[in-house]
Design a protein around this motif. Structure first.
Motif, mmCIF file in Angstrom:
data_model
loop_
_atom_site.group_PDB
_atom_site.id
_atom_site.type_symbol
_atom_site.label_atom_id
_atom_site.label_comp_id
_atom_site.label_asym_id
_atom_site.label_seq_id
_atom_site.Cartn_x
_atom_site.Cartn_y
_atom_site.Cartn_z
ATOM 1 N N VAL A 101 -4.555 13.417 -3.285
ATOM 2 C CA VAL A 101 -3.895 14.668 -2.899
ATOM 3 C C VAL A 101 -2.384 14.485 -2.878
ATOM 4 C CG1 VAL A 101 -3.638 16.360 -1.039
ATOM 5 C CG2 VAL A 101 -5.898 15.427 -1.589
ATOM 6 N N ARG A 102 -1.938 13.344 -2.365
ATOM 7 C CA ARG A 102 -0.511 13.035 -2.302
ATOM 8 C C ARG A 102 0.116 13.095 -3.692
ATOM 9 N NH1 ARG A 102 -0.699 7.701 -0.092
ATOM 10 N NH2 ARG A 102 -1.629 8.612 1.778
ATOM 11 N N GLU A 103 -0.587 12.579 -4.682
ATOM 12 C CA GLU A 103 -0.049 12.590 -6.040
ATOM 13 C C GLU A 103 -0.054 14.003 -6.621
ATOM 14 O OE1 GLU A 103 -1.829 9.561 -8.447
ATOM 15 O OE2 GLU A 103 -1.291 7.952 -7.059
ATOM 16 N N ARG A 104 -1.061 14.798 -6.277
ATOM 17 C CA ARG A 104 -1.089 16.183 -6.764
ATOM 18 C C ARG A 104 -0.011 17.037 -6.097
ATOM 19 N NH1 ARG A 104 -6.792 15.458 -6.519
ATOM 20 N NH2 ARG A 104 -6.948 16.635 -4.561
ATOM 21 N N LEU A 105 0.436 16.633 -4.924
ATOM 22 C CA LEU A 105 1.463 17.386 -4.208
ATOM 23 C C LEU A 105 2.878 17.132 -4.749
ATOM 24 C CD1 LEU A 105 0.337 17.051 -0.467
ATOM 25 C CD2 LEU A 105 0.426 19.154 -1.831
ATOM 26 N N SER A 106 3.027 16.129 -5.605
ATOM 27 C CA SER A 106 4.373 15.773 -6.072
ATOM 28 C C SER A 106 5.082 16.951 -6.726
ATOM 29 C CB SER A 106 4.302 14.595 -7.057
ATOM 30 O OG SER A 106 4.082 13.387 -6.371
#
Length: 400
Positions: free
Chosen positions: A279-284
């Motif tokens: 999720v953290r990477e998709r939030l970038s």
């Protein structure tokens, strides 16, 4: 990838040592640059020279990043970090008590600052060695939160020390903090060998730095991640550089800049703590866009209250970088990891200085508020242009 926790991160002794010394470093640096700025202004009465003194510690990053970064992989990291603290302590004592003319003060800060990217790179590259997997990303999050907090505390403490002991006394305090950090590193941080396995076959540090920089930039994956880490922050720095002229006073500007630091800390903590690695990477991408959106509101001329809210929301978007960290570590070869992290931070510092200068020129032409809005719009466009890098590639599906 399994999610890590902050408890797991702080359970690692080496990280606790790095964290403690990092807080001392950031707080001391803030006090140092504030005291130097006040010292130069007291001697010259020139706002321009005072501002130059405040920024002097960051300007050498471009030269150190271009020519010296290979040292971060050729020298054991603990030795480099200790050397950095010693250089900082001696520099502060000379600034405080040697009676140098103003040009000598600025020259000393510039020359000693050439090695700052190397010292920072040694610390950054050690992090994935002691915190594997997702713990590394959380470790970066913790250090970013600590950096924001140390900047706020450093500004407040620096003002108190300046009022009590004057700029020389405040510089001496920074020297004491650096010596304390040096002792912490020497006593509690275990020694690790240099990362480069073929050091004896290498040429000079300058030639090696240039060669590896070219190698890193030539790699499309690394280049894209570097640009994604740099360019949105260029626009943010440009907008923040206009806060003082927009509000017309250091006191009000300090409130807004402190709100921005608080927003950064909240964003880093929330994304690091509550978002799973994927999720953290998709939030970038959405967070990088968020970095620019609130600044557009300055075209409407908000007062200090709304200005602080907008700045805090924008700075929270800096958490977009957490989604890039794992991919960056995976993309760079381990034997030049120190130089890669150094190039990342040197480019970031240089880009922020360039952004502040460019938006400053624009502010002279169209006014601070409109210039901040333009910087915000530029940040949105940059984030969208980098969408291919900011948006992680889908994981390959198993065959059959």
């Amino acid at each position: 990838m399994k999610s890590a926790t902050f408890g797991e991160v702080f359970a690692v002794r080496e990280f606790r040592v790095l964290f403690g010394s990092f807080v001392l470093l950031i707080g001391g640096d803030v006090i140092k640059m504030l005291a130097l700025s006040v010292l130069v202004y007291a001697r010259t009465g020139s706002p321009g020279l005072s501002a130059a003194a405040y920024m002097a510690g960051w300007l050498p990053f471009i030269l150190g990043g271009l020519f010296l970064l290979s040292l971060a992989d050729r020298v054991p990291p603990r030795a480099l970090m200790i050397a950095g603290e010693l250089v900082r302590a001696v520099t502060c004592l000379v600034l405080a008590y040697a009676g140098l003319p103003v040009w000598g003060l600025l020259a000393l800060v510039l020359v000693t600052g050439l090695f700052s990217p190397v010292f920072f790179a040694a610390r950054a590259a050690m992090l994935p060695e002691i915190l594997p997997g997702d713990a590394f990303v959380l470790g970066r999050s913790v250090l970013n939160v600590a950096s924001a907090g140390a900047q706020i505390v450093g500004l407040a403490a620096g003002g108190a020390f300046l009022g009590f002991a004057g700029p020389s006394g405040a510089l001496a305090v920074t020297a004491v903090l650096s010596l304390a950090a040096m002792v912490v590193l020497r006593v509690w941080l275990p020694r690790r060998p240099a990362r480069g396995a073929d050091q004896e076959t290498r040429g000079s540090a300058v030639r090696e730095t240039l060669r590896v920089n070219r190698r890193l930039v030539a790699d499309g994956r690394v280049r894209g991640l570097l640009l994604a880490g740099w360019l949105p922050c260029v626009c943010l720095a440009g907008a923040e550089a206009m806060v003082v002229p927009y509000l017309g006073g250091q006191g009000q500007a300090g409130v807004v800049l402190a709100a921005a630091a608080g927003g950064m800390a909240v964003g880093e903590f929330a994304v690091g703590r509550f978002a799973a690695p994927a999720v953290r990477e998709r939030l970038s991408l959405p967070l990088a866009v968020l970095l620019g959106v609130p600044w557009i509101g300055f075209a409407l001329g908000p007062g200090i209250g709304w200005a602080a809210v907008l700045a805090a929301v924008a700075a929270a978007g800096l958490a977009y970088q957490l989604g890039l960290q794992r991919r960056f570590v995976d993309a760079v070869p381990e034997d030049v990891r120190g130089q890669a992290f150094g190039l990342q931070s040197a480019g970031l510092m240089t880009g922020q200085a360039a952004g502040a200068a460019l938006v400053g020129v624009l502010g002279e032409a169209i006014g601070p508020g409109p210039a901040m809005a333009v910087a915000g719009g530029g940040g949105i466009l940059v984030a969208l242009a980098l969408a291919g890098v900011l948006r992680p590639s889908p994981a390959p599906q198993p065959v059959g």
